[in-house]
Design a protein around this motif. Structure first.
Motif, PDB file in Angstrom:
ATOM      1  N   GLN A  18       0.852  -1.189   0.000  1.00 37.25           N
ATOM      2  CA  GLN A  18       0.000   0.000   0.000  1.00 37.25           C
ATOM      3  C   GLN A  18       0.894   1.248   0.000  1.00 37.25           C
ATOM      4  O   GLN A  18       1.939   1.252   0.640  1.00 37.25           O
ATOM      5  N   GLN A  46     -11.025   5.051   7.432  1.00 37.61           N
ATOM      6  CA  GLN A  46     -10.774   3.798   6.710  1.00 37.61           C
ATOM      7  C   GLN A  46     -11.738   3.641   5.543  1.00 37.61           C
ATOM      8  O   GLN A  46     -11.325   3.317   4.418  1.00 37.61           O
ATOM      9  N   GLU A  47     -13.020   3.877   5.802  1.00 39.74           N
ATOM     10  CA  GLU A  47     -14.034   3.727   4.762  1.00 39.74           C
ATOM     11  C   GLU A  47     -13.824   4.721   3.625  1.00 39.74           C
ATOM     12  O   GLU A  47     -13.940   4.366   2.450  1.00 39.74           O
ATOM     13  N   TYR A  49     -10.970   6.293   2.704  1.00 39.11           N
ATOM     14  CA  TYR A  49      -9.767   5.969   1.925  1.00 39.11           C
ATOM     15  C   TYR A  49     -10.023   4.796   0.978  1.00 39.11           C
ATOM     16  O   TYR A  49      -9.553   4.796  -0.153  1.00 39.11           O
ATOM     17  N   MET A  50     -10.754   3.812   1.432  1.00 37.23           N
ATOM     18  CA  MET A  50     -11.060   2.671   0.566  1.00 37.23           C
ATOM     19  C   MET A  50     -11.954   3.109  -0.594  1.00 37.23           C
ATOM     20  O   MET A  50     -11.721   2.736  -1.756  1.00 37.23           O
ATOM     21  N   ARG A  51     -12.936   3.941  -0.300  1.00 38.91           N
ATOM     22  CA  ARG A  51     -13.885   4.395  -1.317  1.00 38.91           C
ATOM     23  C   ARG A  51     -13.207   5.300  -2.358  1.00 38.91           C
ATOM     24  O   ARG A  51     -13.424   5.143  -3.552  1.00 38.91           O
ATOM     25  N   GLN A  54      -8.923   3.378  -2.960  1.00 36.42           N
ATOM     26  CA  GLN A  54      -8.685   1.946  -2.861  1.00 36.42           C
ATOM     27  C   GLN A  54      -7.442   1.676  -2.012  1.00 36.42           C
ATOM     28  O   GLN A  54      -6.652   0.780  -2.280  1.00 36.42           O
ATOM     29  N   ASP A  56      -5.989   0.608   1.624  1.00 35.11           N
ATOM     30  CA  ASP A  56      -6.377  -0.134   2.819  1.00 35.11           C
ATOM     31  C   ASP A  56      -5.600   0.388   4.032  1.00 35.11           C
ATOM     32  O   ASP A  56      -4.421   0.070   4.222  1.00 35.11           O
ATOM     33  N   TYR A  57      -6.262   1.191   4.827  1.00 34.20           N
ATOM     34  CA  TYR A  57      -5.686   1.846   6.004  1.00 34.20           C
ATOM     35  C   TYR A  57      -5.121   0.822   6.987  1.00 34.20           C
ATOM     36  O   TYR A  57      -4.018   0.983   7.498  1.00 34.20           O
ATOM     37  N   LYS A  59      -4.290  -2.453   6.404  1.00 35.03           N
ATOM     38  CA  LYS A  59      -3.215  -3.241   5.806  1.00 35.03           C
ATOM     39  C   LYS A  59      -1.908  -2.462   5.801  1.00 35.03           C
ATOM     40  O   LYS A  59      -0.834  -3.044   5.952  1.00 35.03           O
TER      41      LYS A  59
END
Length: 76
Positions: A18, A46-47, A49-51, A54, A56-57, A59
């Motif tokens: 990442q 987290q949500e 950053y993923m949205r 992509q 993964d905070y 990971k």
């Protein structure tokens, strides 16, 4: 009552495949009134950053020390 924060990574971070860079800035609204957006394990962050990226905070093993944040809503 929710709060709005701007979150900016302090530096480039590479971990577990990442990559987090300082230009990956977020604007996050927390679900409750709080002084920090990292209060509940950074769930909203987290949500978001993923949205958006992509990224993964969890990971990448990120922590509050990897970010700067500022409050955007000014209530007297």
């Amino acid at each position: 009552m929710s709060k709005v924060f701007r979150i900016t990574p302090k530096r480039i971070k590479r971990a577990n495949g990442q990559v987090l860079t300082p230009d990956m800035t977020l604007t996050v609204t927390t679900r409750s009134h709080t002084t920090t957006p990292f209060y509940n394990g950074a769930k909203e962050i987290q949500e978001q950053y993923m949205r958006m990226y992509q990224f993964d905070y969890k990971k990448a093993c990120c922590s509050v020390n990897d970010f700067e944040f500022e409050k955007l809503d000014k209530i007297n």
